[in-house]
Structure formats: structure tokens, C-alpha cells
Write an enzyme that holds these catalytic residues in place. Structure first.
Site, PDB file in Angstrom:
ATOM      1  N   HIS A   1     -31.222 -32.984  36.906  1.00  0.00           N
ATOM      2  CA  HIS A   1     -32.514 -32.297  36.956  1.00  0.00           C
ATOM      3  C   HIS A   1     -32.568 -31.200  38.022  1.00  0.00           C
ATOM      4  O   HIS A   1     -33.353 -31.267  38.967  1.00  0.00           O
ATOM      5  CB  HIS A   1     -33.679 -33.273  37.126  1.00  0.00           C
ATOM      6  CG  HIS A   1     -33.467 -34.389  38.125  1.00  0.00           C
ATOM      7  ND1 HIS A   1     -33.040 -34.174  39.406  1.00  0.00           N
ATOM      8  CD2 HIS A   1     -33.631 -35.721  38.002  1.00  0.00           C
ATOM      9  CE1 HIS A   1     -32.975 -35.338  40.030  1.00  0.00           C
ATOM     10  NE2 HIS A   1     -33.314 -36.288  39.200  1.00  0.00           N
TER      11      HIS A   1
ATOM     12  N   HIS B   1     -35.797 -42.451  32.027  1.00  0.00           N
ATOM     13  CA  HIS B   1     -36.295 -43.698  32.626  1.00  0.00           C
ATOM     14  C   HIS B   1     -37.026 -44.492  31.553  1.00  0.00           C
ATOM     15  O   HIS B   1     -38.045 -44.021  31.026  1.00  0.00           O
ATOM     16  CB  HIS B   1     -37.268 -43.386  33.770  1.00  0.00           C
ATOM     17  CG  HIS B   1     -36.621 -42.652  34.898  1.00  0.00           C
ATOM     18  ND1 HIS B   1     -36.055 -43.285  35.979  1.00  0.00           N
ATOM     19  CD2 HIS B   1     -36.428 -41.325  35.099  1.00  0.00           C
ATOM     20  CE1 HIS B   1     -35.551 -42.379  36.811  1.00  0.00           C
ATOM     21  NE2 HIS B   1     -35.758 -41.177  36.291  1.00  0.00           N
TER      22      HIS B   1
ATOM     23  N   HIS C   1     -28.824 -37.540  42.163  1.00  0.00           N
ATOM     24  CA  HIS C   1     -30.148 -37.015  42.508  1.00  0.00           C
ATOM     25  C   HIS C   1     -29.934 -36.143  43.741  1.00  0.00           C
ATOM     26  O   HIS C   1     -29.748 -36.656  44.842  1.00  0.00           O
ATOM     27  CB  HIS C   1     -31.140 -38.153  42.801  1.00  0.00           C
ATOM     28  CG  HIS C   1     -32.523 -37.648  43.097  1.00  0.00           C
ATOM     29  ND1 HIS C   1     -33.588 -37.806  42.230  1.00  0.00           N
ATOM     30  CD2 HIS C   1     -33.004 -36.944  44.147  1.00  0.00           C
ATOM     31  CE1 HIS C   1     -34.655 -37.227  42.742  1.00  0.00           C
ATOM     32  NE2 HIS C   1     -34.335 -36.700  43.914  1.00  0.00           N
TER      33      HIS C   1
ATOM     34  N   HIS D   1     -30.814 -37.975  30.691  1.00  0.00           N
ATOM     35  CA  HIS D   1     -31.447 -38.549  31.891  1.00  0.00           C
ATOM     36  C   HIS D   1     -32.813 -39.099  31.492  1.00  0.00           C
ATOM     37  O   HIS D   1     -33.756 -38.327  31.272  1.00  0.00           O
ATOM     38  CB  HIS D   1     -31.603 -37.475  32.979  1.00  0.00           C
ATOM     39  CG  HIS D   1     -32.204 -38.005  34.251  1.00  0.00           C
ATOM     40  ND1 HIS D   1     -31.616 -37.822  35.478  1.00  0.00           N
ATOM     41  CD2 HIS D   1     -33.330 -38.719  34.491  1.00  0.00           C
ATOM     42  CE1 HIS D   1     -32.351 -38.386  36.412  1.00  0.00           C
ATOM     43  NE2 HIS D   1     -33.414 -38.942  35.834  1.00  0.00           N
TER      44      HIS D   1
ATOM     45  N   LYS E   1     -24.975 -43.766  39.185  1.00  0.00           N
ATOM     46  CA  LYS E   1     -26.052 -42.915  39.698  1.00  0.00           C
ATOM     47  C   LYS E   1     -26.133 -43.008  41.217  1.00  0.00           C
ATOM     48  O   LYS E   1     -26.236 -44.096  41.770  1.00  0.00           O
ATOM     49  CB  LYS E   1     -27.380 -43.361  39.081  1.00  0.00           C
ATOM     50  CG  LYS E   1     -28.607 -42.648  39.625  1.00  0.00           C
ATOM     51  CD  LYS E   1     -28.673 -41.207  39.167  1.00  0.00           C
ATOM     52  CE  LYS E   1     -29.807 -40.461  39.865  1.00  0.00           C
ATOM     53  NZ  LYS E   1     -30.786 -39.915  38.955  1.00  0.00           N
TER      54      LYS E   1
ATOM     55  N   ASP F   1     -35.613 -36.549  32.112  1.00  0.00           N
ATOM     56  CA  ASP F   1     -36.201 -37.245  33.268  1.00  0.00           C
ATOM     57  C   ASP F   1     -37.596 -37.745  32.925  1.00  0.00           C
ATOM     58  O   ASP F   1     -38.465 -37.831  33.807  1.00  0.00           O
ATOM     59  CB  ASP F   1     -36.230 -36.345  34.514  1.00  0.00           C
ATOM     60  CG  ASP F   1     -36.360 -37.162  35.795  1.00  0.00           C
ATOM     61  OD1 ASP F   1     -36.246 -38.403  35.746  1.00  0.00           O
ATOM     62  OD2 ASP F   1     -36.594 -36.552  36.848  1.00  0.00           O
TER      63      ASP F   1
HETATM   64  O1  DOR Z   1     -40.109 -37.765  39.310  1.00  0.00           O
HETATM   65  C1  DOR Z   1     -39.270 -38.636  39.330  1.00  0.00           C
HETATM   66  N1  DOR Z   1     -39.527 -39.858  38.838  1.00  0.00           N
HETATM   67  N2  DOR Z   1     -38.085 -38.369  39.879  1.00  0.00           N
HETATM   68  C2  DOR Z   1     -37.173 -39.331  40.066  1.00  0.00           C
HETATM   69  O2  DOR Z   1     -36.124 -39.032  40.572  1.00  0.00           O
HETATM   70  C3  DOR Z   1     -37.468 -40.734  39.724  1.00  0.00           C
HETATM   71  C4  DOR Z   1     -38.484 -40.811  38.690  1.00  0.00           C
HETATM   72  C5  DOR Z   1     -39.054 -42.197  38.522  1.00  0.00           C
HETATM   73  O3  DOR Z   1     -38.292 -43.163  38.455  1.00  0.00           O
HETATM   74  O4  DOR Z   1     -40.280 -42.324  38.433  1.00  0.00           O
HETATM   75 ZN    ZN Z   2     -35.017 -39.419  37.029  1.00  0.00          ZN
END
Ligand code: DOR
Ligand code: ZN
Length: 346
Positions: free
Chosen positions: A174, A15, A136, A13, A99, A247
């Protein structure tokens, strides 16, 4: 000095964002991880097979020369998602998972799902072809306390969905509560969970006690200590249903340090060292490979990575950079608030 070796880990997971931020953070993950499941919550989101192919191309272009890091793409589920396009993306190897963001649950989730009934056709197709749904797991009802949103989601959305479509493979992403860990451990099949490094290291005091610390704010928000301890137990148990999903979610500092800061903790830089610290504290270093390198591939039906990652334990705590500089701006690196004696060998 002591060293341990594990198969090169994966991040289930992650970003990576886009543009200058992508260029800044992609090398941080590619340094230690072989593969990562890439979150699709860009603006606009990665919805179709064509979107995922284009985004994968931009990620590959942002990697350092010679990197063999593999981005595993996900499609952002909307109420307009086309089941045939999803199936095509999966069978052609472009997308690994879909997702589900409940609309409004977190960063860039406004195109997410309001009414699960509207996406049942897509979910049924996914169940037929064996494609995983990454969830999520938080309700967005403003009447539900933010610290209860994961448990309420399990009771009112996840469990009914699993009863309605037991063949659908679901990753509860998460997880942050004992309720989440117990629910996954109690499932007979088709359910697994990712756990972040930071939820193994901090509880909600990190955000709120002695001052408000925006760099510890993420979603789902860290809960009370009993939940952190339950997550540690699940992660270090060796149970194949639990695996690492960092995450890691970069935001530039001004977006975190303001009147209404963004959710997200950036951990890509030091997450493996922090994780070794957690497993050592739990006397479970021999289970680190299960959590970071073996359980995820087994769930996603992929081979374990051939190469190895070596971690060294030092006599003195290791210092990590407090931030990285990206073309989009400065990003603060997770500070675990506790000494970490481990580093990854270059
Ligand atoms: O803390 C988070 N940041 N949780 C999420 O689900 C998305 C993520 C983000 O894209 O910044
Ligand atoms: Zn995330």
C-alpha cells in the site's frame, strides 16, 4: 453502455478478520476476486504454520456455498518467529508470504518487529527459498511526522535491508507517496508494490478538510494531491511491479466514529467499480487488467485466473450501498466522493 472484460482479479492485500466480521465481509471479496493475500494481524496474530492452517480453515468455512475464492495466507513476523516453521509453511503451500509490521505501526501491530537484527535469520531463509516479505513501510518513531513516515522508512529501513539482503523478494505494501512509487520503479529486481483503490481516489483533504471524516482514515494515511497523482501514474502505467492490494480493512462504525478511531477503509464491496473509474479517467482502461489481474500473479509466481470479470459503464452514476450489516455490527463502505459510472456484472 460499454463493457470491458478482464481476467478475474486478485486482491494482494486484504483484511478479513475473524468470527462474525469474517462471515460478514468474506462474501464481499469472494464476489469479484479469485484470490487474496490475507493479512495476519488478528488478535492474537497468525504467526505459525499451524495458525495459518487453522485461519485458512475458518475463512473457507465463512465463504458462500460454491465459492472458489482462494485465501493466500501470510505469517505475521515476530522477533520470536521460527525460520524452520516459516520455510515449512512456504514449501508445503500453506503460506504465500510473511508480513512485517514495524511494532506499533498500525492496527494490532504490537507483536511486530522492533529490531530487524532479530529477524535476519528468518529473512535469510526466506531469501534462500524465494519467499516474499510483505512490508508495512512506515517508521514508528514518534518524532517523525505521520505524513513522512513512508519516505523515512524507505531511506532508513527498506533501502539498507535491500542492500544487506538483495536476494530477498519484497512487496512494499500500500504505497502512498511519489517517493514510494519512484523507489519501486527505480529498483532493478526483487521489489514490487501494491496500491489501494482508495489511495488512487482520495488525498488527505478527504480526511481533514471541511470536517473530520473518520471513514477516510487509514494507515498509511492518505497524503497530498501530488502523491495521489504519482500513484495513479504508477498504477495505470502497466509497469509489472505495481498491482492492486485493496487493504480493505473493516472496523464496525463505533470503532471508527469515536474519540480515537481505528485506521482502515472498507472497500471490498465497490473497489473494482471504483478502479474502473480511475482507469477510465486516466485513459488507461486497457491497463486495468495488468494492474488488477496480471501483474500480481506474475510477481507471486502464480497462474493468471482462467475466468473473466465483466465491467459495465453506465450513462448515469452507479449507487453503492453506504454500509453492510455484519454479525459484528455495521461497517461503512468506502464512498469515493466522486461519481462512479461502472459496475461489475453479476
Ligand atoms: O488502515 C489500516 N488498517 N492500515 C493497516 O495497516 C491495518 C489495517 C487494519 O488492520 O485495520
Ligand atoms: Zn493492511
Amino acid at each position: 453502455m460499454k463493457t470491458i472484460e478482464i481476467p478475474r482479479p486478485d486482491d494482494w492485500h486484504l483484511h478479513l478478520r475473524d468470527g462474525a466480521m469474517l462471515e460478514g465481509v468474506a462474501p464481499e471479496s469472494a464476489r469479484h476476486f479469485a484470490r487474496a493475500i490475507i493479512m495476519p494481524n488478528l488478535v492474537p496474530p497468525v504467526v505459525t504454520k499451524a495458525d495459518a492452517e487453522a485461519y485458512r480453515g475458518r475463512i473457507l468455512a465463512a465463504l458462500p456455498q460454491g465459492s472458489d475464492f482462494t485465501p493466500l495466507m501470510t505469517l505475521y513476523l515476530t522477533e520470536g518467529t521460527d525460520a524452520a516453521d516459516v520455510a515449512d509453511a512456504f514449501t508445503s503451500g500453506v503460506a504465500t508470504a510473511v508480513k512485517l509490521y514495524p511494532a506499533g505501526a498500525t492496527t494490532n501491530s504490537h507483536s511486530g518487529v522492533r529490531d530487524l537484527g532479530k529477524v535476519m535469520g528468518v529473512l535469510e531463509t526466506m531469501a534462500e527459498i524465494g519467499m516474499t516479505l510483505c512490508i508495512h513501510g512506515e517508521v514508528t518513531d514518534p518524532a517523525v511526522d505521520i505524513f513522512d513516515r513512508e519516505k523515512v522508512f524507505i531511506d532508513t529501513v527498506l533501502d539498507p535491508l535491500r542492500q544487506r539482503l538483495p536476494e530477498l523478494r519484497i512487496t512494499m505494501e500500500h504505497i502512498t507517496t511519489k517517493d514510494g512509487a519512484d523507489y519501486v520503479a527505480g529498483a532493478v529486481k526483487n521489489l514490487a508494490a501494491s496500491i489501494t483503490t482508495h489511495h488512487l481516489m482520495i488525498n488527505r483533504n478527504a480526511i481533514l478538510a471541511g470536517g473530520i471524516r473518520p471513514h477516510y482514515y487509514c494507515l498509511p494515511v492518505a497524503k497530498r494531491e501530488l502523491h495521489r497523482l504519482a500513484l495513479r501514474k504508477a498504477a495505470t502505467s502497466g509497469d509489472a511491479r505495481f498491482f492492486l492490494g485493496t487493504d480493505s480493512a473493516p472496523h464496525v462504525d463505533p470503532m471508527k466514529e469515536c474519540g480515537c478511531g481505528c485506521a482502515g477503509i472498507f472497500t471490498a464491496t465497490n473497489t473494482m467499480a471504483c478502479l474502473a473509474q480511475v482507469f477510465e479517467e486516466e485513459n488507461a482502461l486497457e491497463k486495468l487488467a495488468n494492474f488488477a489481474s496480471l501483474n500480481g500473479p506474475a510477481w507471486y509466481r502464480l497462474p493468471v485466473n482462467g475466468e473473466k470479470l465483466m465491467l459495465t459503464r453506465h450513462d448515469e452514476p452507479v449507487e453503492f450501498p453506504s454500509h453492510i450489516q455484519t454479525g459484528a455490527g455495521r461497517v461503512t463502505v468506502f464512498d469515493p466522493m466522486t461519481p462512479v459510472y461502472w459496475s461489475v456484472e453479476a
